[in-house]
Design a protein around this motif. Structure first.
Motif, PDB file in Angstrom:
ATOM      1  N   ALA A  77      -4.168 -22.485  23.184  1.00 42.48           N
ATOM      2  CA  ALA A  77      -5.486 -22.194  22.622  1.00 42.48           C
ATOM      3  C   ALA A  77      -6.238 -21.240  23.533  1.00 42.48           C
ATOM      4  O   ALA A  77      -6.041 -21.232  24.754  1.00 42.48           O
ATOM      5  N   VAL A  78      -7.107 -20.454  22.918  1.00 43.11           N
ATOM      6  CA  VAL A  78      -8.028 -19.585  23.645  1.00 43.11           C
ATOM      7  C   VAL A  78      -9.427 -19.845  23.108  1.00 43.11           C
ATOM      8  O   VAL A  78      -9.648 -19.820  21.890  1.00 43.11           O
ATOM      9  N   ILE A  79     -10.358 -20.098  24.017  1.00 41.19           N
ATOM     10  CA  ILE A  79     -11.763 -20.260  23.662  1.00 41.19           C
ATOM     11  C   ILE A  79     -12.503 -19.001  24.098  1.00 41.19           C
ATOM     12  O   ILE A  79     -12.562 -18.682  25.287  1.00 41.19           O
ATOM     13  N   HIS A  80     -13.068 -18.280  23.123  1.00 40.56           N
ATOM     14  CA  HIS A  80     -13.815 -17.055  23.407  1.00 40.56           C
ATOM     15  C   HIS A  80     -15.272 -17.429  23.665  1.00 40.56           C
ATOM     16  O   HIS A  80     -16.096 -17.481  22.750  1.00 40.56           O
ATOM     17  N   ASN A  81     -15.561 -17.678  24.927  1.00 44.07           N
ATOM     18  CA  ASN A  81     -16.862 -18.180  25.341  1.00 44.07           C
ATOM     19  C   ASN A  81     -17.720 -17.119  26.033  1.00 44.07           C
ATOM     20  O   ASN A  81     -18.940 -17.220  26.059  1.00 44.07           O
ATOM     21  N   ALA A  82     -17.113 -16.091  26.613  1.00 48.24           N
ATOM     22  CA  ALA A  82     -17.844 -15.118  27.426  1.00 48.24           C
ATOM     23  C   ALA A  82     -18.940 -14.429  26.621  1.00 48.24           C
ATOM     24  O   ALA A  82     -18.710 -13.985  25.494  1.00 48.24           O
ATOM     25  N   ALA A  83     -20.130 -14.339  27.221  1.00 54.57           N
ATOM     26  CA  ALA A  83     -21.247 -13.689  26.539  1.00 54.57           C
ATOM     27  C   ALA A  83     -22.388 -13.467  27.516  1.00 54.57           C
ATOM     28  O   ALA A  83     -22.481 -14.135  28.555  1.00 54.57           O
ATOM     29  N   VAL A  84     -23.244 -12.525  27.170  1.00 58.15           N
ATOM     30  CA  VAL A  84     -24.548 -12.397  27.816  1.00 58.15           C
ATOM     31  C   VAL A  84     -25.600 -12.736  26.779  1.00 58.15           C
ATOM     32  O   VAL A  84     -25.339 -12.712  25.577  1.00 58.15           O
ATOM     33  N   GLY A  85     -26.819 -13.031  27.238  1.00 53.82           N
ATOM     34  CA  GLY A  85     -27.781 -13.692  26.383  1.00 53.82           C
ATOM     35  C   GLY A  85     -28.786 -12.814  25.675  1.00 53.82           C
ATOM     36  O   GLY A  85     -28.712 -11.583  25.676  1.00 53.82           O
ATOM     37  N   TYR A  86     -29.774 -13.480  25.103  1.00 54.47           N
ATOM     38  CA  TYR A  86     -30.729 -12.844  24.206  1.00 54.47           C
ATOM     39  C   TYR A  86     -31.897 -12.200  24.938  1.00 54.47           C
ATOM     40  O   TYR A  86     -32.735 -11.526  24.323  1.00 54.47           O
ATOM     41  N   ARG A  87     -31.966 -12.371  26.254  1.00 51.75           N
ATOM     42  CA  ARG A  87     -33.081 -11.807  27.016  1.00 51.75           C
ATOM     43  C   ARG A  87     -32.687 -10.535  27.761  1.00 51.75           C
ATOM     44  O   ARG A  87     -33.390 -10.086  28.654  1.00 51.75           O
ATOM     45  N   GLU A  88     -31.557  -9.938  27.366  1.00 46.46           N
ATOM     46  CA  GLU A  88     -31.028  -8.782  28.074  1.00 46.46           C
ATOM     47  C   GLU A  88     -31.823  -7.511  27.749  1.00 46.46           C
ATOM     48  O   GLU A  88     -32.151  -7.236  26.593  1.00 46.46           O
ATOM     49  N   ALA A  89     -32.096  -6.726  28.799  1.00 49.04           N
ATOM     50  CA  ALA A  89     -32.678  -5.402  28.609  1.00 49.04           C
ATOM     51  C   ALA A  89     -31.599  -4.438  28.129  1.00 49.04           C
ATOM     52  O   ALA A  89     -30.408  -4.717  28.226  1.00 49.04           O
ATOM     53  N   SER A  90     -32.028  -3.311  27.609  1.00 46.48           N
ATOM     54  CA  SER A  90     -31.077  -2.307  27.140  1.00 46.48           C
ATOM     55  C   SER A  90     -30.322  -1.705  28.322  1.00 46.48           C
ATOM     56  O   SER A  90     -30.928  -1.266  29.304  1.00 46.48           O
ATOM     57  N   ARG A  91     -28.989  -1.717  28.220  1.00 49.57           N
ATOM     58  CA  ARG A  91     -28.154  -1.107  29.260  1.00 49.57           C
ATOM     59  C   ARG A  91     -26.867  -0.631  28.606  1.00 49.57           C
ATOM     60  O   ARG A  91     -26.313  -1.310  27.752  1.00 49.57           O
ATOM     61  N   VAL A  92     -26.412   0.542  29.028  1.00 52.70           N
ATOM     62  CA  VAL A  92     -25.215   1.142  28.458  1.00 52.70           C
ATOM     63  C   VAL A  92     -24.083   1.052  29.469  1.00 52.70           C
ATOM     64  O   VAL A  92     -24.272   1.302  30.671  1.00 52.70           O
ATOM     65  N   THR A  93     -22.896   0.680  29.004  1.00 52.96           N
ATOM     66  CA  THR A  93     -21.742   0.540  29.886  1.00 52.96           C
ATOM     67  C   THR A  93     -21.130   1.907  30.196  1.00 52.96           C
ATOM     68  O   THR A  93     -21.520   2.929  29.636  1.00 52.96           O
ATOM     69  N   ARG A  94     -20.124   1.915  31.058  1.00 53.92           N
ATOM     70  CA  ARG A  94     -19.422   3.161  31.388  1.00 53.92           C
ATOM     71  C   ARG A  94     -18.730   3.753  30.173  1.00 53.92           C
ATOM     72  O   ARG A  94     -18.441   4.946  30.139  1.00 53.92           O
ATOM     73  N   ASP A  95     -18.467   2.929  29.156  1.00 53.24           N
ATOM     74  CA  ASP A  95     -17.864   3.422  27.920  1.00 53.24           C
ATOM     75  C   ASP A  95     -18.900   3.956  26.938  1.00 53.24           C
ATOM     76  O   ASP A  95     -18.551   4.368  25.826  1.00 53.24           O
ATOM     77  N   GLY A  96     -20.192   3.913  27.337  1.00 57.93           N
ATOM     78  CA  GLY A  96     -21.241   4.400  26.457  1.00 57.93           C
ATOM     79  C   GLY A  96     -21.664   3.417  25.389  1.00 57.93           C
ATOM     80  O   GLY A  96     -22.235   3.810  24.363  1.00 57.93           O
ATOM     81  N   LEU A  97     -21.419   2.134  25.612  1.00 57.79           N
ATOM     82  CA  LEU A  97     -21.727   1.098  24.627  1.00 57.79           C
ATOM     83  C   LEU A  97     -22.835   0.182  25.136  1.00 57.79           C
ATOM     84  O   LEU A  97     -22.922  -0.077  26.344  1.00 57.79           O
ATOM     85  N   PRO A  98     -23.668  -0.351  24.251  1.00 54.22           N
ATOM     86  CA  PRO A  98     -24.625  -1.372  24.680  1.00 54.22           C
ATOM     87  C   PRO A  98     -23.871  -2.553  25.286  1.00 54.22           C
ATOM     88  O   PRO A  98     -22.904  -3.039  24.702  1.00 54.22           O
ATOM     89  N   HIS A  99     -24.306  -3.012  26.458  1.00 54.37           N
ATOM     90  CA  HIS A  99     -23.489  -4.009  27.152  1.00 54.37           C
ATOM     91  C   HIS A  99     -23.452  -5.340  26.413  1.00 54.37           C
ATOM     92  O   HIS A  99     -22.472  -6.069  26.516  1.00 54.37           O
TER      93      HIS A  99
END
Length: 256
Positions: A77-99
């Motif tokens: 089994a795999v549990i997909h739990n990883a996440a960041v929350g609802y209070r995050e400021a806008s930030r773009v990753t190195r791939d140019g995507l909203p983090h």
């Protein structure tokens, strides 16, 4: 007994689910985004089989994480739990995507596509997903003014969509989604009102229980009980469009 990988499990609900599964006699592999967090996780749960280190914020990091998981052998089994929350400021990753999208949506897609297919997949959504649309026309927040709560809620709708899309395509796998409740973790904040003692039970149950009610697929749960997801999560056209977007952005197609 089962062998289970849990993404984003160095703290919070992921670690709580891991502790419960270990107590039940299962073999659990944790995940942390860096070595410092991995060391914390090892101290918190020394009974864990291993801790995989990998930063899911980038496409390359998610691919590398999946490779490291596969190097450890097959998982039940795999549990997909990883996440960041609802209070995050806008930030773009190195791939140019909203983090928020990169971690909550795209990394779950990539780990699904790249980790050798288990018998069970569990995706963590959120109660906030009931109140938004998928916003696939502006999934990368290039047209709208940033709203962290909406970005988070949309990503959790995407996770439910992904779960149901995979359940539809992979008929030999039990694939389900759940909401753990708004609980006072670091992500949820100290004022969160829901029951912390319940928040980790459903994902562990769906990942490893022999209960017939847990051995289902394409369902949505809250505190061990079936509930109704946002109707958009079940929209096949939207599901397929989300899969296409993730494949286009990452260069990785979901295996047939």
């Amino acid at each position: 007994m089962s062998r289970i990988f849990i993404s984003g499990s160095s703290t919070g609900l992921g670690l709580m689910a891991a502790e419960l599964l270990v107590q039940q006699g299962h073999d659990v592999v944790l995940h942390a985004r860096n070595r410092s967090r991995a060391e914390d996780a090892r101290r918190a749960l020394p009974q864990a089989e291993a801790v995989v280190v990998g930063d899911l914020e980038t496409i390359a990091g998610a691919k590398e994480t999946a490779s490291r998981v596969n190097d450890l052998g097959h998982f039940d089994a795999v549990i997909h739990n990883a996440a960041v929350g609802y209070r995050e400021a806008s930030r773009v990753t190195r791939d140019g995507l909203p983090h928020v999208f990169a971690i909550n949506t795209l990394s779950a897609y990539l780990l699904t596509a790249l980790i050798a297919r288990p018998q069970r997949l569990v995706y963590l959504s959120s109660g906030m997903h009931h109140h938004v649309g998928a916003s696939l026309d502006d999934i990368l927040w290039r047209k709208r003014r940033w709203n962290g709560a909406d970005a988070y809620a949309e990503s959790k709708l995407h996770d439910a969509m992904l779960a149901f899309a995979v359940a539809r395509r992979w008929r030999d796998v039990h694939v389900n989604a759940l909401e753990p409740g708004w609980v006072p973790t670091n992500m949820g904040g100290p004022g969160a009102p829901d029951d912390m003692d319940q928040a980790h039970l459903t994902q562990a149950w769906l990942a490893a229980s022999d209960d017939p009610q847990a051995r289902v697929t394409g369902k949505y749960f809250y505190h061990l009980k079936r509930m109704t997801a946002n109707p958009q999560a079940h929209d096949v056209a939207l599901q397929d469009r989300l899969l296409h977007i993730c494949a286009e952005l990452s260069g990785i197609a979901l295996p047939a």
